[in-house]
Design a protein around this motif. Structure first.
Motif, mmCIF file in Angstrom:
data_model
loop_
_atom_site.group_PDB
_atom_site.id
_atom_site.type_symbol
_atom_site.label_atom_id
_atom_site.label_comp_id
_atom_site.label_asym_id
_atom_site.label_seq_id
_atom_site.Cartn_x
_atom_site.Cartn_y
_atom_site.Cartn_z
ATOM 1 N N ARG A 194 41.906 127.154 114.732
ATOM 2 C CA ARG A 194 41.485 127.181 116.130
ATOM 3 C C ARG A 194 40.122 126.503 116.261
ATOM 4 N NH1 ARG A 194 39.853 133.600 117.167
ATOM 5 N NH2 ARG A 194 38.828 133.924 115.154
ATOM 6 N N ASP A 195 39.784 126.143 117.491
ATOM 7 C CA ASP A 195 38.490 125.536 117.802
ATOM 8 C C ASP A 195 37.626 126.568 118.524
ATOM 9 O OD1 ASP A 195 39.779 123.341 116.827
ATOM 10 O OD2 ASP A 195 39.958 122.316 118.763
ATOM 11 N N LEU A 196 36.317 126.533 118.277
ATOM 12 C CA LEU A 196 35.410 127.510 118.873
ATOM 13 C C LEU A 196 34.097 126.856 119.270
ATOM 14 C CD1 LEU A 196 35.957 130.427 116.324
ATOM 15 C CD2 LEU A 196 36.596 130.512 118.730
ATOM 16 N N HIS A 197 33.534 127.337 120.366
ATOM 17 C CA HIS A 197 32.199 126.925 120.802
ATOM 18 C C HIS A 197 31.234 128.035 120.394
ATOM 19 C CE1 HIS A 197 28.764 126.378 123.500
ATOM 20 N NE2 HIS A 197 29.133 125.116 123.607
ATOM 21 N N ILE A 198 30.249 127.700 119.558
ATOM 22 C CA ILE A 198 29.366 128.707 118.958
ATOM 23 C C ILE A 198 27.919 128.436 119.352
ATOM 24 C CG2 ILE A 198 28.477 129.652 116.779
ATOM 25 C CD1 ILE A 198 31.368 130.435 117.326
ATOM 26 N N HIS A 199 27.194 129.504 119.703
ATOM 27 C CA HIS A 199 25.761 129.412 119.961
ATOM 28 C C HIS A 199 25.023 130.262 118.940
ATOM 29 C CE1 HIS A 199 21.842 130.297 121.901
ATOM 30 N NE2 HIS A 199 21.970 129.062 122.338
ATOM 31 N N ARG A 208 30.446 119.658 115.655
ATOM 32 C CA ARG A 208 29.607 118.702 116.369
ATOM 33 C C ARG A 208 28.527 119.466 117.121
ATOM 34 N NH1 ARG A 208 30.409 116.719 121.575
ATOM 35 N NH2 ARG A 208 32.449 117.740 121.565
ATOM 36 N N ARG A 209 27.282 119.168 116.790
ATOM 37 C CA ARG A 209 26.152 119.827 117.447
ATOM 38 C C ARG A 209 26.092 119.373 118.895
ATOM 39 N NH1 ARG A 209 20.189 119.060 116.710
ATOM 40 N NH2 ARG A 209 19.196 121.115 116.766
ATOM 41 N N LEU A 210 25.962 120.329 119.820
ATOM 42 C CA LEU A 210 26.037 120.010 121.240
ATOM 43 C C LEU A 210 24.679 119.951 121.909
ATOM 44 C CD1 LEU A 210 29.115 122.231 122.187
ATOM 45 C CD2 LEU A 210 29.092 119.776 121.706
ATOM 46 N N ASP A 211 23.865 120.978 121.722
ATOM 47 C CA ASP A 211 22.564 121.009 122.377
ATOM 48 C C ASP A 211 21.616 121.927 121.623
ATOM 49 O OD1 ASP A 211 23.000 123.769 123.265
ATOM 50 O OD2 ASP A 211 24.378 122.923 124.728
ATOM 51 N N HIS A 212 20.357 121.879 121.998
ATOM 52 C CA HIS A 212 19.361 122.741 121.369
ATOM 53 C C HIS A 212 18.229 122.961 122.353
ATOM 54 C CE1 HIS A 212 16.437 119.449 120.746
ATOM 55 N NE2 HIS A 212 17.510 118.701 120.636
ATOM 56 N N SER A 213 17.578 124.099 122.211
ATOM 57 C CA SER A 213 16.429 124.445 123.043
ATOM 58 C C SER A 213 15.604 125.459 122.278
ATOM 59 C CB SER A 213 16.898 125.041 124.379
ATOM 60 O OG SER A 213 17.485 126.328 124.172
ATOM 61 N N LYS A 214 14.559 125.967 122.909
ATOM 62 C CA LYS A 214 13.742 126.993 122.257
ATOM 63 C C LYS A 214 14.494 128.311 122.110
ATOM 64 C CE LYS A 214 9.315 124.997 123.593
ATOM 65 N NZ LYS A 214 8.053 125.159 124.341
ATOM 66 N N GLU A 215 15.622 128.437 122.827
ATOM 67 C CA GLU A 215 16.427 129.653 122.732
ATOM 68 C C GLU A 215 17.489 129.560 121.648
ATOM 69 O OE1 GLU A 215 15.531 128.434 126.004
ATOM 70 O OE2 GLU A 215 13.954 129.903 125.576
ATOM 71 N N GLY A 216 17.672 128.368 121.061
ATOM 72 C CA GLY A 216 18.681 128.230 120.021
ATOM 73 C C GLY A 216 19.415 126.912 120.125
ATOM 74 N N GLN A 217 20.641 126.884 119.601
ATOM 75 C CA GLN A 217 21.428 125.658 119.609
ATOM 76 C C GLN A 217 22.909 126.014 119.581
ATOM 77 O OE1 GLN A 217 20.575 123.450 115.947
ATOM 78 N NE2 GLN A 217 19.893 125.341 114.979
ATOM 79 N N SER A 218 23.757 125.056 119.933
ATOM 80 C CA SER A 218 25.194 125.316 119.950
ATOM 81 C C SER A 218 25.938 124.160 119.312
ATOM 82 C CB SER A 218 25.688 125.544 121.389
ATOM 83 O OG SER A 218 25.504 124.385 122.174
#
Length: 459
Positions: free
Chosen positions: A260-265, A242-252
């Motif tokens: 396992r579950d992971l939060h990735i940027h 599930r895409r969480l957020d995005h900005s000019k620096e990237g996205q997560s």
């Protein structure tokens, strides 16, 4: 004295440039799907590919980015990694990488001289000469098996899968990024046919990861895997993200997997990069769970964040603001349009594009044209280019269906360098300039904008 492409086989190649010229001199033999020639070459060389571990990556779009994610994480985790990709953006050696570095020119020369007598010998048989891509693939296998000995090779298909020359290998995991309409003259003109070709990389008992979304493509992949008793990890079923957020620096994004579950940027821009990253992460999880790869959570996160792939929604200039994206088929255009709407919703769009022949340009234009204010049509410097005038005819056919684009400003400039000057001059402070289409155009434009004087570019 027997000659091939005007080269006396008794005299070895003397320089890197001669070696590249020899390999590229095989281009006229074209694209000839089938494994007979590469199997023969490998047999004469002692089947070096059988000593290597591979992650085999196929798909219509996103193969290169997926390979970049895989390579970055595995390197961060301390593994020695070979990465074979195509086409290349800057230099012929880009396609053969070891631990993020190109093959040394002197090594490419040495391996070319080893292959050339075998290629010449085969050219005189009923099999005919190996193609440029077949020789490049053979060179890669020699490089990894006999020169640098990576722990694993990230191995991108050239075209399709089933009959692609890279399919000589048996991987430890197969990846099919997605299925779309591309290379229909070779792979078939339905999603089912194309999915069947991509699913051809599935091997008996080897797990396969895919982010395919069309029901008909999923069915083909699952049926092929069932026949071969291979486990399928399908996005939306065995894993999700599930895409969480995005900005000019990237996205997560949040990855929910079977282990396992992971939060990735990630730093790579474009909504589609989360799809590619999720496929890469599921593949890595398979390696960790079943093949004893040591992949700590911190290394995974750092590896994903550091990953980079040129020419995919890549910002190369701030003044004027210019983005490069190698979208060249309908699915790529749809993803590009979504990324522009999300990242630059208020800006006027000046789009420069150049294409190869035999592509689905009507559907491509239907996705992107509604966003375009100024369209600059040009031509890549490549033998299979589509003339800009023919591209204009397609634009004029598509345009009536897009009512608000009747006043679209269209410029036809076949010379890509002059077209780039037009793009820069037309892209004002509040505008967005985008160069899209074939990677052969992207390669030249990128070299010009980043002042890369040693750029070679090619397939």
């Amino acid at each position: 004295m027997t000659e091939l492409n005007g080269t006396d086989i008794a005299n070895p190649l003397q320089t890197y440039d001669e070696a590249v010229d020899w390999i590229n001199g095989l281009i006229p033999f074209g694209i000839r799907p089938g494994l007979e020639r590469i199997q023969s070459l490998m047999s004469k060389l002692g089947n070096p590919h059988q000593r290597l571990k591979f992650i085999h990556v196929a798909g219509t779009n996103g193969k290169g980015s997926t390979c970049a994610f895989l390579t970055s994480v595995l390197l961060q985790a301390g593994y020695d990694v070979g990465t074979f990709t195509s086409p290349y953006i800057t230099k012929f050696t880009n396609r053969f990488q070891y631990n993020g570095e190109d093959i040394p020119e002197e090594t490419l020369l040495k391996l070319s001289n080893r292959l050339r007598p075998l290629v010449n010998e085969m050219a005189s048989t009923s099999l005919g000469s190996p193609t440029m891509f077949e020789v490049s693939t053979a060179l890669a296998l020699l490089y990894y098996a006999e020169e640098c000995y990576p722990d694993i090779v990230v191995w991108e298909t050239g075209l399709g899968g089933r009959m692609d020359v890279t399919n000589i290998v048996t991987p430890v995991v197969s990846v099919i990024t997605n299925i779309g309409m591309d290379h229909t003259d070779i792979l078939g003109d339905t999603i089912e046919q194309i999915a069947g070709e991509k699913a051809g990389i599935i091997k008996p008992g080897v797990p396969v990861v895919t982010c395919a979304v069309q029901p008909e493509a999923i069915k083909v992949i699952q049926e092929r895997a069932k026949q071969l008793r291979s486990t399928v990890y399908l996005a939306g079923e065995q894993f999700s993200y599930r895409r969480l957020d995005h900005s000019k620096e990237g996205q997560s994004f949040q990855f929910i997997g079977p282990f396992r579950d992971l939060h990735i940027h990630i730093r790579m821009q474009g909504v589609y990069q989360c799809d590619n990253a999720a496929a890469a992460l599921m593949s890595l999880e398979v390696l960790r769970q079943y093949m004893a790869f040591m992949l700590d959570e911190d290394d995974i996160k750092i590896g994903f964040e550091r990953a980079f792939w040129a020419g995919r929604f890549e910002k190369v200039s701030d003044n004027p603001l210019i983005v490069l994206d190698g979208a060249h088929n309908p699915e790529g255009a749809e993803s590009l349009a979504k990324s522009i709407i999300e990242g630059y919703p208020q800006k006027k769009l000046i789009l420069m594009m150049g294409m190869l022949a035999n592509k689905h340009h009507e559907a491509y234009l239907q996705h992107i044209l509604p966003l375009v204010d100024t369209l600059i049509l040009t031509e890549p410097e490549f033998r299979r280019k589509m003339p800009a005038a023919e591209l204009l005819q397609i634009v004029e056919r598509v345009r009536p269906a897009i009512a608000k684009k009747q006043e679209l400003d269209i410029i036809v400039e076949p010379n890509w360098a002059k077209a780039l000057d037009l793009l820069k001059s037309r892209t004002e402070a509040e505008d967005l300039g985008v160069v899209s289409g074939t990677l052969y155009l992207i390669a030249d434009v990128r070299a010009a904008l980043l002042h890369q004087t040693d750029s070679e570019k090619g397939w």
